[in-house]
Structure formats: structure tokens, C-alpha cells
Design a protein around this motif. Sequence first.
Motif, PDB file in Angstrom:
ATOM      1  N   ALA A   4       0.825  -1.226   0.000  1.00  0.00           N
ATOM      2  CA  ALA A   4       0.000   0.000   0.000  1.00  0.00           C
ATOM      3  C   ALA A   4       0.849   1.261   0.000  1.00  0.00           C
ATOM      4  CB  ALA A   4      -0.934  -0.002   1.216  1.00  0.00           C
ATOM      5  N   ASN A   5       2.052   1.184   0.570  1.00  0.00           N
ATOM      6  CA  ASN A   5       2.878   2.388   0.674  1.00  0.00           C
ATOM      7  C   ASN A   5       3.940   2.465  -0.418  1.00  0.00           C
ATOM      8  OD1 ASN A   5       4.344   0.262   1.520  1.00  0.00           O
ATOM      9  ND2 ASN A   5       5.125   1.203   3.423  1.00  0.00           N
TER      10      ASN A   5
ATOM     11  N   GLN B 253       3.218   0.745  -7.680  1.00  0.00           N
ATOM     12  CA  GLN B 253       1.897   1.032  -8.227  1.00  0.00           C
ATOM     13  C   GLN B 253       1.991   1.756  -9.574  1.00  0.00           C
ATOM     14  OE1 GLN B 253      -0.218   3.181  -5.185  1.00  0.00           O
ATOM     15  NE2 GLN B 253      -0.302   1.409  -3.773  1.00  0.00           N
ATOM     16  N   ASN B 254       3.079   2.523  -9.796  1.00  0.00           N
ATOM     17  CA  ASN B 254       3.243   3.213 -11.073  1.00  0.00           C
ATOM     18  C   ASN B 254       3.899   2.331 -12.150  1.00  0.00           C
ATOM     19  OD1 ASN B 254       2.121   5.588 -10.068  1.00  0.00           O
ATOM     20  ND2 ASN B 254       4.096   6.369  -9.331  1.00  0.00           N
TER      21      ASN B 254
END
Length: 522
Positions: free
Chosen positions: A412-413, A418-419
Amino acid sequence: CYESFCLLLFCVFRIDISVFCFCFLCFPVVLLFYNHCLSHTHTHTLKAQSVLCSPADVDECVTNTHSCRQSQMCVNMVGSFVCEQQRRISCPEGFQQRRNVCVDIDECEDGTHTCGVGSVCENTVGSFLCGTKLTCLTGFTHDSHGNCVDVNECNAVVVPCGPGSSCINTVGSFTCRQRSKTCSYGYHSTSDGTKCVDVDECEVGVHRCGTSQICHNLPGTYRCDCQTGYKYDSLRKVCNDVNECWLRVCAHMCVNSPGSFHCSCSPGFFLASDGKNCEDVNECDQSPCSQQCANIHGSYQCYCQQGFSLKEDGHSCHDIDECSQSVGALCSFHCVNTEGSYQCSCPPIGYVLSANGHACRDVDECTSGTHNCSSEQRCYNLQGSYRCLSFDCPISYKKVSDTRCERVSCPANSLECQNAPMRISHYQLSFQNNIIVPAQIFRIGPSPTYSGDHVIVSIVKGNQDGYFSTRKLNSFTGAVYLQRQVGGAKDFLIDVEMKLLRQGTLTSFLSRIYVFITSSSM
């Protein structure tokens, strides 16, 4: 008959055993005799004794109302009948059965005797005897019965009398009588005196023909003719030479000679076996040409095989260099001139000559198994070569197929995770360097598409020399182009990123594309 029947009863009921045995043996005969007598006296006896014999007996054997089998014999009895088994007749040696009777076998007639060649067979009752043949005198021989009969020497294969004699047979011998025959003039009798034959005056030399004449025998006489090539002159009574060349007996040229002539032929011909006509000479039998020869009437013509041309001497052939002519353009790579022909060749590595002998066909090393890629690598065939490719997934990705990696769940962090692209896909493209540019070589877009989708396509790696570019075809499709010409064979590895904006969420996908540019010299 009645008394015989009573005698039978007496014999059966007597106490004396000898009499009983005799009656037992004679019972069938007496019974048959009694039935026979009844058949003849039936009418008179029954009428005379109607009180004792009524009703009258029926002979089942005569009326065929009995039930005896075919192998049994029916015997009538008073008021009934009996069936007796028939006895088979067994004939002794030397006899054979005919109609239930044994008759003698004539061994001499049917040839079953054992008498030798020098013996005579004589039949006896139940057997035969072998007697010795008579010894015949000279001029006699044995007949089929062993008797001595006269030999007709005149009917022999070799006639005993000489030529001119006739044979007369006598008892035990023969005599020869001389024959004679009177012949006409010009004929003489044969040695055997049986016929007259012609005298050949020409052969025996009794003719009167001249030295320049020829004798011809005729039946009973002869004729004198001129020799061949001469004609008889009745006035001077001589034979004159005939000029046969005036008669045009030769096909080409003629030369007369005394009593004959000679024919000759033009160049390219030879005299036939008849000495008059001319036949063509097959000059090709002497092999005057270096390659091929065709015989023609009175001459010949030389020809060359394909790939050669005839020299000015008209006999020799020299090679044609097809590679220096338009024929060499048929080879897709390289032309090599050979004696009388040419051959097309291909690059030594990666190509083989096709079945037509002109084009070069690529060798698929990946399919044929001639590559040297490891088990962890993937073989990709190129025109004239191949490449060994490795598709490894980076960290935070898992391999879902041979050419595709998908991102695992990100913490999540972790903004970097995520990119990162959601999916990395590998592709391989191959083109020749003579491709017309700009050329669209690749398309990219989401699947499936939804209304409101927007994509952004860009090359993020591998385009340092600017050979490639991207273009957006519509809101959900982008394309990659080869922007400028590549001079020779060259390999590229470019990363094409597609960013998808869908319902306010931005997701990226990466396509890692291998672009192989091969030489177009083939």
C-alpha cells in the motif's frame, strides 16, 4: 407233393436223431418243392379236398406282399412266409463270378499269365500252362500264336536287291531280277533302270557352243547364248558388246567396259549392294562433330548442346557464359558459370537452394533443431539466421506465459510499484532493409475496449537513433512506425508503453519489441 410233405412231418417227429438231422437238412428243399407243387396243383387239390384245404393259401412271395429285405429271400409257407438270408457265392482261384455262377478265367486271352517272351500260353480250367516256342528256320518267324511263318524280305526297310533289280519273295527266301529301260535321244537310263533322265550336254562337254558363248541345258537338248553384256549378231554370227550406259542403268554415273559396266556415286553417297543405285553416307558414324551430328542427304550438320555455341569451323563447340547474359539474372543471389551451363548459389550460412535451382530458401534453424540456444532460451528464426531470446520477468512480476509477465500485488505504501506497468509483453518482428518507409510495424490497444477509454503510446527505451516513432490512430489504439531506412542488417529492442485512462484510473502496459532488420540482397 402231399407225400413229400408227410415225409417231412415224419422226419421231424421221429425219435431217431440221425433221421432228424437228415430231415433238418432237407427241410428247406422239401419245403420249396412242396410250395412249388402247391402252386401247380392248388386248383385241383383244393377243389378235390375243399373240406380240408379251405381257405386257399396265398403265395406272398409271388404276389410281392412279403416284407423281406432286398438282401433276403422270401420262402412261402402255408398261410404265411419266411425270410432267409441269401448266401454269397465264393469262387475258387482261377474262376470269377458271373450271374451267381463261377466261370473259368482265360489268363492267356486277358494277358494275366506269367509266361515269358520265349513261351506260349495255353489256358486250362482254373489255370494256364506255359509251353516252349518252336525254333524257326532262316527266312521264317513266329506269329502271335508261336507258329513259324514265312518272312517277306521284299517288304523290309532296306531292300535286299541292288539298283536296277526287283525283289520277288519266295518261301523262306527271295530272288532279285534285273530291270531295263530304253530312253529317247538326249536322255539316259538311271542306274536302277527304272526311269529316264535328261543328259546335261553343257556339263558333260558334248555341246558345240563357241568360246564366247554360254551353253544352256534344255530337256533332251541344249542352247548356245551370248555371255552377259553381249548381244548376238545373226549376220556375222558373233557376240557384240552391249553399252549398258546407254540404257541408264546407273543412278548417278556409269562407265562402260567389255561385256559389263561400272556405276559410281557422287560425294556423300556410296554404291548400293545391287551395284547400280547409290545410298547416302552417314558421315556421323565417323564422329566429325565435337558434340552432336545430324546426317542429311549427301552431307551432315554439326550441332552443339544447350549451353554451347558452334564455332566458325562448323565442327567445334565452345561454352556460353550464361552469368554474363540475361540468363544469370534468374539467380536470386549469385550466378556461377559452368561448362555448358550455370548454377545459382546461396549464402553459405542460413540458406539452401530451392527446388527450382534459382531462388534461395531460408533455413529455419529453430524448426530443424540446428540452433545453439539453451533450454532456458527461446529460438526465433530470421531470414538467413536466428536469435536466442530470453524472456525473464523483473522483480515484483510473475511469468504467466512464455512471453508475458504480470505485476504482483503492490504494498500500500509502494508508489513505485503502483506506477510500474501492469503487464509486460514480449514481441518479435522481422523485416528486410528495403521496406518502404514510413512503415507501420506494430499496433497496441486494450482488449476489450470500453466507451470513454483513452490511450497514450510512447517509446520509452531503445530508440536512441530515432528509427521508430509512435502515432495515435484513435482514442483507444496506437501504432509504432519504422520512420527511416536501415542501411543493412540490424537488431533493435524497443520498449513501447501504453497508458490507459479508464473511468478516472490510469494504468500502464509495456510491450518489449524485438525488431530484426535483415538484408534484402537475397
